[in-house]
Design a protein around this motif. Structure first.
Motif, PDB file in Angstrom:
ATOM      1  N   ARG A 203     -56.442  60.243   2.563  1.00  0.00           N
ATOM      2  CA  ARG A 203     -56.070  61.277   1.400  1.00  0.00           C
ATOM      3  C   ARG A 203     -55.917  60.319   0.163  1.00  0.00           C
ATOM      4  O   ARG A 203     -55.207  59.371  -0.061  1.00  0.00           O
ATOM      5  CB  ARG A 203     -55.001  61.962   1.611  1.00  0.00           C
ATOM      6  CG  ARG A 203     -53.495  61.152   1.390  1.00  0.00           C
ATOM      7  CD  ARG A 203     -52.467  61.832   2.132  1.00  0.00           C
ATOM      8  NE  ARG A 203     -50.994  61.513   1.859  1.00  0.00           N
ATOM      9  CZ  ARG A 203     -50.402  60.290   2.728  1.00  0.00           C
ATOM     10  NH1 ARG A 203     -51.274  59.989   3.700  1.00  0.00           N
ATOM     11  NH2 ARG A 203     -49.320  59.914   2.351  1.00  0.00           N
ATOM     12  N   PRO A 204     -56.774  60.839  -1.077  1.00  0.00           N
ATOM     13  CA  PRO A 204     -56.875  59.889  -2.100  1.00  0.00           C
ATOM     14  C   PRO A 204     -55.507  59.912  -3.026  1.00  0.00           C
ATOM     15  O   PRO A 204     -55.352  59.119  -4.067  1.00  0.00           O
ATOM     16  CB  PRO A 204     -58.146  60.559  -2.761  1.00  0.00           C
ATOM     17  CG  PRO A 204     -58.141  61.920  -2.171  1.00  0.00           C
ATOM     18  CD  PRO A 204     -57.585  61.974  -0.711  1.00  0.00           C
ATOM     19  N   ILE A 205     -55.130  61.209  -2.842  1.00  0.00           N
ATOM     20  CA  ILE A 205     -53.698  61.503  -3.870  1.00  0.00           C
ATOM     21  C   ILE A 205     -52.498  61.536  -2.720  1.00  0.00           C
ATOM     22  O   ILE A 205     -52.480  62.456  -1.728  1.00  0.00           O
ATOM     23  CB  ILE A 205     -53.846  62.794  -4.514  1.00  0.00           C
ATOM     24  CG1 ILE A 205     -54.931  62.428  -5.497  1.00  0.00           C
ATOM     25  CG2 ILE A 205     -52.664  62.914  -5.306  1.00  0.00           C
ATOM     26  CD1 ILE A 205     -55.185  63.769  -6.332  1.00  0.00           C
ATOM     27  N   LYS A 206     -51.672  60.710  -2.810  1.00  0.00           N
ATOM     28  CA  LYS A 206     -50.529  60.677  -2.042  1.00  0.00           C
ATOM     29  C   LYS A 206     -49.213  60.947  -2.801  1.00  0.00           C
ATOM     30  O   LYS A 206     -48.620  60.405  -3.444  1.00  0.00           O
ATOM     31  CB  LYS A 206     -50.044  59.101  -1.255  1.00  0.00           C
ATOM     32  CG  LYS A 206     -51.352  58.456  -0.659  1.00  0.00           C
ATOM     33  CD  LYS A 206     -51.353  57.381  -0.036  1.00  0.00           C
ATOM     34  CE  LYS A 206     -52.373  57.157   0.878  1.00  0.00           C
ATOM     35  NZ  LYS A 206     -52.340  55.584   1.342  1.00  0.00           N
ATOM     36  N   VAL A 207     -48.784  62.411  -2.462  1.00  0.00           N
ATOM     37  CA  VAL A 207     -47.512  62.764  -3.226  1.00  0.00           C
ATOM     38  C   VAL A 207     -46.467  63.304  -2.275  1.00  0.00           C
ATOM     39  O   VAL A 207     -46.874  63.690  -0.990  1.00  0.00           O
ATOM     40  CB  VAL A 207     -47.836  63.853  -4.125  1.00  0.00           C
ATOM     41  CG1 VAL A 207     -48.759  63.547  -5.412  1.00  0.00           C
ATOM     42  CG2 VAL A 207     -48.640  64.823  -3.531  1.00  0.00           C
ATOM     43  N   LYS A 208     -45.379  63.367  -2.576  1.00  0.00           N
ATOM     44  CA  LYS A 208     -44.231  64.139  -1.576  1.00  0.00           C
ATOM     45  C   LYS A 208     -44.199  65.492  -2.220  1.00  0.00           C
ATOM     46  O   LYS A 208     -44.351  66.105  -3.118  1.00  0.00           O
ATOM     47  CB  LYS A 208     -43.022  63.409  -1.893  1.00  0.00           C
ATOM     48  CG  LYS A 208     -42.785  62.166  -1.373  1.00  0.00           C
ATOM     49  CD  LYS A 208     -41.482  61.465  -1.748  1.00  0.00           C
ATOM     50  CE  LYS A 208     -41.458  60.131  -1.167  1.00  0.00           C
ATOM     51  NZ  LYS A 208     -39.954  59.414  -1.423  1.00  0.00           N
ATOM     52  N   PRO A 209     -44.111  66.536  -1.180  1.00  0.00           N
ATOM     53  CA  PRO A 209     -44.096  67.855  -1.096  1.00  0.00           C
ATOM     54  C   PRO A 209     -42.701  68.279  -2.301  1.00  0.00           C
ATOM     55  O   PRO A 209     -41.500  67.977  -1.943  1.00  0.00           O
ATOM     56  CB  PRO A 209     -43.640  68.355   0.201  1.00  0.00           C
ATOM     57  CG  PRO A 209     -42.944  67.296   1.000  1.00  0.00           C
ATOM     58  CD  PRO A 209     -43.765  66.208   0.274  1.00  0.00           C
ATOM     59  N   GLN A 210     -42.975  68.766  -3.219  1.00  0.00           N
ATOM     60  CA  GLN A 210     -41.959  69.322  -4.308  1.00  0.00           C
ATOM     61  C   GLN A 210     -42.262  70.818  -4.831  1.00  0.00           C
ATOM     62  O   GLN A 210     -43.526  71.345  -4.592  1.00  0.00           O
ATOM     63  CB  GLN A 210     -41.776  68.416  -5.472  1.00  0.00           C
ATOM     64  CG  GLN A 210     -41.396  66.937  -5.139  1.00  0.00           C
ATOM     65  CD  GLN A 210     -41.064  66.036  -6.254  1.00  0.00           C
ATOM     66  OE1 GLN A 210     -41.796  66.301  -7.360  1.00  0.00           O
ATOM     67  NE2 GLN A 210     -40.663  64.842  -6.116  1.00  0.00           N
ATOM     68  N   PHE A 211     -41.290  71.295  -5.483  1.00  0.00           N
ATOM     69  CA  PHE A 211     -41.703  72.741  -6.039  1.00  0.00           C
ATOM     70  C   PHE A 211     -41.281  72.555  -7.518  1.00  0.00           C
ATOM     71  O   PHE A 211     -39.986  72.849  -7.929  1.00  0.00           O
ATOM     72  CB  PHE A 211     -40.835  73.721  -5.474  1.00  0.00           C
ATOM     73  CG  PHE A 211     -41.215  75.062  -5.533  1.00  0.00           C
ATOM     74  CD1 PHE A 211     -42.403  75.790  -4.906  1.00  0.00           C
ATOM     75  CD2 PHE A 211     -40.605  75.974  -6.599  1.00  0.00           C
ATOM     76  CE1 PHE A 211     -42.714  77.018  -5.130  1.00  0.00           C
ATOM     77  CE2 PHE A 211     -41.335  77.482  -6.791  1.00  0.00           C
ATOM     78  CZ  PHE A 211     -42.344  77.654  -6.163  1.00  0.00           C
ATOM     79  N   HIS A 212     -42.506  72.535  -8.293  1.00  0.00           N
ATOM     80  CA  HIS A 212     -42.256  72.763  -9.747  1.00  0.00           C
ATOM     81  C   HIS A 212     -42.615  74.012 -10.149  1.00  0.00           C
ATOM     82  O   HIS A 212     -43.724  74.618 -10.136  1.00  0.00           O
ATOM     83  CB  HIS A 212     -43.022  71.822 -10.620  1.00  0.00           C
ATOM     84  CG  HIS A 212     -42.976  70.440 -10.248  1.00  0.00           C
ATOM     85  ND1 HIS A 212     -41.883  69.571 -10.563  1.00  0.00           N
ATOM     86  CD2 HIS A 212     -43.364  69.717  -9.250  1.00  0.00           C
ATOM     87  CE1 HIS A 212     -41.958  68.333 -10.076  1.00  0.00           C
ATOM     88  NE2 HIS A 212     -42.892  68.282  -9.080  1.00  0.00           N
TER      89      HIS A 212
END
Length: 426
Positions: A203-212
């Motif tokens: 995956r090119p974008i590695k982020v943690k699940p969050q809710f904004h």
């Protein structure tokens, strides 16, 4: 000799400039023969009753997409745009919010499905199928999210490799179908697990699940209209088949089947082009490039694709007679296949809404969908008044519809660009 060398160099340069795109499209087409092989094995080895169970539960995959509410559609539009603007933090928030919402979807699905199924008396086959289908849907939610994060040449090159590996895995594990229905279920789940693991790893974008909250509302506002309109267009695509199902006998539908397969194969090209170009165009808009530049590129795609597919259709016309030789049971399909080749150059009408989506002009998106629906229904109605052959009715309708919607889409795109230029907004 010099002229030949120049032409060779032009073709070579064209190939080099678009080698990732050509690779992506080629891999997409490779999935077709593999699907045919596995489909043949499944229908040959598995009892129709059991395949009926699988088909019934598979319908859940279509309806489950409504849980997304278009949030991923919004991310597909806004994420590359934010990256084009150089707003990495904003892009990460959009991605993490979409991932968080995707996980919520998966949890809700896993909680609600057992509750709903508990109201029915189900056999072991039903229970096993429901488990596999729910698992597939859950992973498909994540797969759809991951696929939307691929944008650059390098990432699409990796995505092509991933699709190639998944196709190879499908081919290697298709012998599981010889073990019957449970082997078929195992085969289905192995394919989707392989795809998920590879997409996650690369995956090119590695982020943690969050809710904004703010980003979620923004994605919903952008994505929900896109989702609804794309769903409406998908429904409109089925109108010719529904017409045939309603008025034709099963034998007639069977004769039409090769035509439907031909058109689905040709449709891979505009679908692949859309998946490849859409994030790139959105990124370019974020870079503050003029939409006029994107319009010019889109025109080149239209022209090049039209010439290329027309050339292939012309060749196909002279070689399609061999279809009857290899598939004698479908020799009656031959004249319809030849006629349907006239549809092929116009299948790129499906790209007509891309610019409307990129520039978030929902009015033009609605115009495009409504025009498509009107022409589709009106052409079937008018042609059915003068043509008795049901298959000819829907093929002529598709020729007229594809041509007119293609021209209307280009017209709308040009009006949109001129309007934006006049307003000096782009």
């Amino acid at each position: 000799m010099n002229t030949l060398r120049i032409k060779t160099n032009l073709i070579s340069n064209l190939f080099l400039r678009n080698k990732v795109l050509l690779k992506y499209i080629s891999v997409s087409y490779l999935s077709i023969p593999v699907s045919l092989i596995t489909g043949f094995l499944a229908f040959r080895k598995i009892d129709p009753y059991l395949m009926g169970i699988w088909t019934t539960f598979s319908v859940l995959e279509t309806y489950a997409t409504f849980m997304r509410l278009g949030v991923i559609n919004g991310m597909n539009r806004e994420l590359p745009f934010a990256l084009g603007e150089g707003k990495k933090e904003k892009a990460d928030k959009l991605a993490s919010t979409t991932l968080g919402y995707t996980i919520i979807n998966i949890i809700l699905l896993c909680i609600c499905t057992p509750f709903l199924l508990s109201k029915f008396e189900l056999s072991t086959h039903h229970i096993a199928t429901s488990i596999i289908v729910v698992f597939r849907i859950s992973l498909s939610f994540y797969i759809t999210f991951l696929s939307g994060t691929f944008r650059s040449e390098d990432s699409f090159n990796k995505l092509s490799n991933i699709h190639g590996v998944v196709i190879l895995m499908k081919l290697l594990f298709c012998p599981l179908i010889f073990y019957g229905f449970y082997g078929f279920l195992a085969y289905e789940i192995i394919a989707v697990i392989t795809n998920t693991i590879l997409l996650h790893k690369y995956r090119p974008i590695k982020v943690k699940p969050q809710f904004h909250k703010q980003e979620f509302i923004h994605l919903l506002k952008i994505g929900f209209p896109i989702f609804i309109i794309s769903s409406a267009i998908s429904y409109l695509d089925t109108i010719p088949k529904l017409y045939l199902i309603k008025y034709a006998v099963p034998e007639t539908i069977g004769i039409y089947a090769p035509v439907a397969m031909l058109l689905s194969v040709v449709a891979i090209l505009p679908n692949s082009l859309s998946a490849y170009m859409y994030p790139k165009f959105s990124f370019h808009l974020g870079e503050a490039k003029q939409a006029e530049d994107i319009w010019n590129k889109l025109l080149k795609i239209y022209f090049t694709s039209f010439v290329f597919v027309s050339f292939l259709a012309a060749i196909g016309y002279f070689f399609i007679d061999y279809f009857a030789y290899f598939f004698p049971k479908y020799k009656n399909s031959l004249p319809y296949l030849k006629l349907s080749l006239l549809i092929c150059p116009f299948v790129f009408f499906r790209l007509g809404n891309m610019l409307n989506v990129l520039l978030k002009n929902y009015t033009f998106m609605i115009y495009f969908s409504v025009f498509y629906g009107i022409i589709q229904l009106l052409s079937i109605y008018i042609i059915s008044r003068v043509e008795v052959d049901l298959i000819n009715v829907i093929i002529y309708s598709q020729i007229i519809t594809s041509l007119l919607v293609l021209l209307f889409g280009i017209f709308l795109n040009r009006i949109l660009i001129l309007t934006k230029i006049k307003e000096k907004k782009i």
